[in-house]
Design a protein around this motif. Structure first.
Motif, short mmCIF file in Angstrom:
data_model
loop_
_atom_site.label_atom_id
_atom_site.label_comp_id
_atom_site.label_asym_id
_atom_site.label_seq_id
_atom_site.Cartn_x
_atom_site.Cartn_y
_atom_site.Cartn_z
N LYS A 1 0.82 -1.20 0.00
CA LYS A 1 0.00 0.00 0.00
C LYS A 1 0.86 1.26 0.00
O LYS A 1 0.53 2.26 -0.63
N ASP A 2 2.00 1.21 0.72
CA ASP A 2 2.94 2.34 0.70
C ASP A 2 3.41 2.63 -0.72
O ASP A 2 3.69 3.77 -1.08
N ALA A 3 3.53 1.56 -1.52
CA ALA A 3 4.01 1.70 -2.89
C ALA A 3 2.91 2.13 -3.85
O ALA A 3 3.16 2.29 -5.05
N GLY A 4 1.69 2.31 -3.34
CA GLY A 4 0.61 2.83 -4.16
C GLY A 4 -0.41 1.81 -4.61
O GLY A 4 -1.32 2.14 -5.37
N VAL A 5 -0.28 0.56 -4.15
CA VAL A 5 -1.22 -0.48 -4.57
C VAL A 5 -2.02 -0.94 -3.35
O VAL A 5 -1.45 -1.44 -2.38
N ASP A 6 -3.32 -0.78 -3.42
CA ASP A 6 -4.20 -1.14 -2.32
C ASP A 6 -4.98 -2.40 -2.69
O ASP A 6 -5.97 -2.35 -3.43
N ILE A 7 -4.52 -3.56 -2.19
CA ILE A 7 -5.17 -4.84 -2.50
C ILE A 7 -6.61 -4.85 -2.01
O ILE A 7 -7.52 -5.36 -2.68
N ASP A 8 -6.86 -4.26 -0.85
CA ASP A 8 -8.20 -4.24 -0.29
C ASP A 8 -9.16 -3.45 -1.18
O ASP A 8 -10.32 -3.82 -1.34
N ALA A 9 -8.66 -2.35 -1.76
CA ALA A 9 -9.50 -1.56 -2.66
C ALA A 9 -9.86 -2.37 -3.91
O ALA A 9 -11.00 -2.32 -4.39
N GLY A 10 -8.90 -3.14 -4.41
CA GLY A 10 -9.18 -3.98 -5.57
C GLY A 10 -10.21 -5.05 -5.26
O GLY A 10 -11.10 -5.33 -6.07
N THR A 11 -10.11 -5.64 -4.07
CA THR A 11 -11.08 -6.64 -3.65
C THR A 11 -12.47 -6.04 -3.53
O THR A 11 -13.47 -6.65 -3.92
N GLU A 12 -12.54 -4.83 -3.00
CA GLU A 12 -13.83 -4.14 -2.87
C GLU A 12 -14.43 -3.84 -4.23
O GLU A 12 -15.65 -3.98 -4.42
N LEU A 13 -13.60 -3.46 -5.21
CA LEU A 13 -14.12 -3.20 -6.55
C LEU A 13 -14.70 -4.46 -7.16
O LEU A 13 -15.78 -4.44 -7.77
N VAL A 14 -14.00 -5.59 -7.00
CA VAL A 14 -14.51 -6.86 -7.52
C VAL A 14 -15.86 -7.18 -6.89
O VAL A 14 -16.79 -7.64 -7.56
N ARG A 15 -15.97 -6.93 -5.57
CA ARG A 15 -17.23 -7.19 -4.87
C ARG A 15 -18.36 -6.36 -5.47
O ARG A 15 -19.48 -6.86 -5.67
N ARG A 16 -18.08 -5.10 -5.77
CA ARG A 16 -19.12 -4.23 -6.32
C ARG A 16 -19.48 -4.63 -7.76
O ARG A 16 -20.66 -4.61 -8.14
N ILE A 17 -18.46 -5.00 -8.55
CA ILE A 17 -18.73 -5.42 -9.92
C ILE A 17 -19.58 -6.69 -9.93
O ILE A 17 -20.47 -6.86 -10.76
#
Length: 407
Positions: A88-104
């Motif tokens: 996440k420090d490097a700019g990649v938020d795995i949790d945000a990606g998981t949340e997007l998949v959930r919404r899609i």
């Protein structure tokens, strides 16, 4: 001055309330004091942060005695702030990606697997699409362009083979500001090699020249693969049970995930991609640019002999997020920590970036690029196969309870 330690993931955003820090109080006191951290006083030379701490209140029966707490003197504490990096420090938020998949998934049910299944007669077409992430940045720096196409093919065909599908064809998208024909040829040569390794056809693609959109000498890549599997042969994880074995297939290194974090580690360490890894003759750049293993032929051969119940492609999210994707509800994985060989490049990344083990396991494949869930009979057959050149490890088992545990 008192000192307390925090994990690497601790974030200091102005004020942390209800942080339990020991505070001098009578030994007979049955209460636990809560202290409020004020803004940092300064960052000391050893990397610790010095805080001014004021009593906020008491736990236990005395929790409500705010007046008494406020009357106590202010004290200074030194908090050791570890500097370990996270994805996440490097700019990649795995949790945000998981949340997007959930919404899609709410809009398009069925989304979320490694490959998408489309019914066609007595079969399923299985499709996947992917890129190679910021590994491209390293390709630009190292000028190694003839293997990045293998990575591109691998990321899609390794996804669709998790359903038991045989790849049929592949299409690519290559975009750049100014078309360098020689460079593009090297990239596409890698794509052709990847298709040969996965026994699928390069059916076509798109070359887009977009002046001013990309930096000079840079390009972007994405790929699309389609495969096929009989409906009665699809691997879907539904019959996985506790006690099934987890077989790990070795990776060639970092593959094509986690490079945003890798690049941050390189920046912090001050090393060059031309520097050699400790104890070896391979440069850092060469180790990081090793192409992703294409598992298609090995996995399809194992599937053909029976006993395979589920398959997880270990990409972004590592073991932690990818293995549970193939399990029925209520089941999880127990991983045997020392059961496979971890490539030296991961040790370098962890040490140079001061990265927590938990973060490494959630970001990188750690030396295992594909995990097969098999019954115990199939497990013994795979592990005892001395005829092939492909290695396999017994890395764990399925257990009751969700999530991934390491033993």
């Amino acid at each position: 001055m008192a000192t307390t330690g925090f994990s690497t993931n601790t974030e200091f955003n102005g004020c942390l309330a209800n942080l339990n820090i020991p505070y001098s109080q009578p030994k007979s006191s049955p209460t636990q004091m809560f202290l409020r951290l004020q803004a940092p006083k300064c960052l000391s030379d050893d990397g610790s942060i010095r805080f001014s701490v004021k009593p906020r209140g008491f736990g236990g029966r005395g929790f409500g005695k705010i007046g008494l707490a406020s009357s106590l003197p202010e004290r200074n504490f030194c908090v050791e702030a570890k500097e370990g990096l996270t994805y996440k420090d490097a700019g990649v938020d795995i949790d945000a990606g998981t949340e997007l998949v959930r919404r899609i998934a709410k809009m398009a049910p069925g989304i979320g697997g490694f490959g998408g299944l489309f019914p066609l007669g007595d079969s399923y077409l299985v499709a996947g699409t992917d890129g190679v992430g910021t590994k491209l940045k390293l390709a630009f720096e190292t000028r190694i362009h003839d293997t990045i196409g293998i990575d591109l093919v691998a990321m899609s065909v390794n996804d669709i083979v998790t359903s038991g599908a045989k790849p049929l064809f592949f299409l690519d998208y290559f975009a750049t500001s100014h078309l360098d024909v020689d460079l593009a040829e090297k990239v596409i040569k890698g794509i052709v090699t990847g298709c040969q390794q996965s026994d699928c056809a390069l059916l076509g693609g798109e070359t887009a020249e977009m002046p001013g959109f990309y930096a000079d000498g840079e390009y972007d890549l994405s790929g699309f693969a389609v495969g096929i599997v009989k409906k009665d042969s699809v691997i879907d994880g539904k019959n996985i049970v506790a006690g099934d074995h987890l077989i790990g297939l070795p990776s060639s290194g970092v593959h094509s995930n986690g490079f945003s974090l890798v690049r941050r580690v390189i920046e912090r360490s001050g090393l060059s991609l031309k520097d050699k890894l400790p104890g070896g003759d391979v440069t850092l750049g060469e180790a990081l640019m090793a192409p992703t293993v294409i598992y298609v032929k090995q996995v399809l051969d194992i599937i053909s002999k029976g006993g395979v119940k589920g398959i997880a492609h270990i990409t972004g999210g590592g073991f932690t997020d990818n293995i549970p994707r193939v399990f029925p509800n209520g089941l999880g994985a127990v991983i045997y920590k020392d059961s496979w060989e971890i490539p030296p490049v991961f040790n370098w990344i962890q040490e140079a970036g001061k990265i927590e083990v938990v973060e490494m396991r959630r970001t990188f494949n750690m030396g295992v690029g594909m995990v097969l869930v098999v019954n115990q009979e199939a497990s013994q057959r795979i592990l005892n196969d001395r005829h092939g050149t492909n290695r396999a490890y017994l890395i764990g088992e399925v257990a009751d309870g969700e999530g991934v545990r390491f033993l």
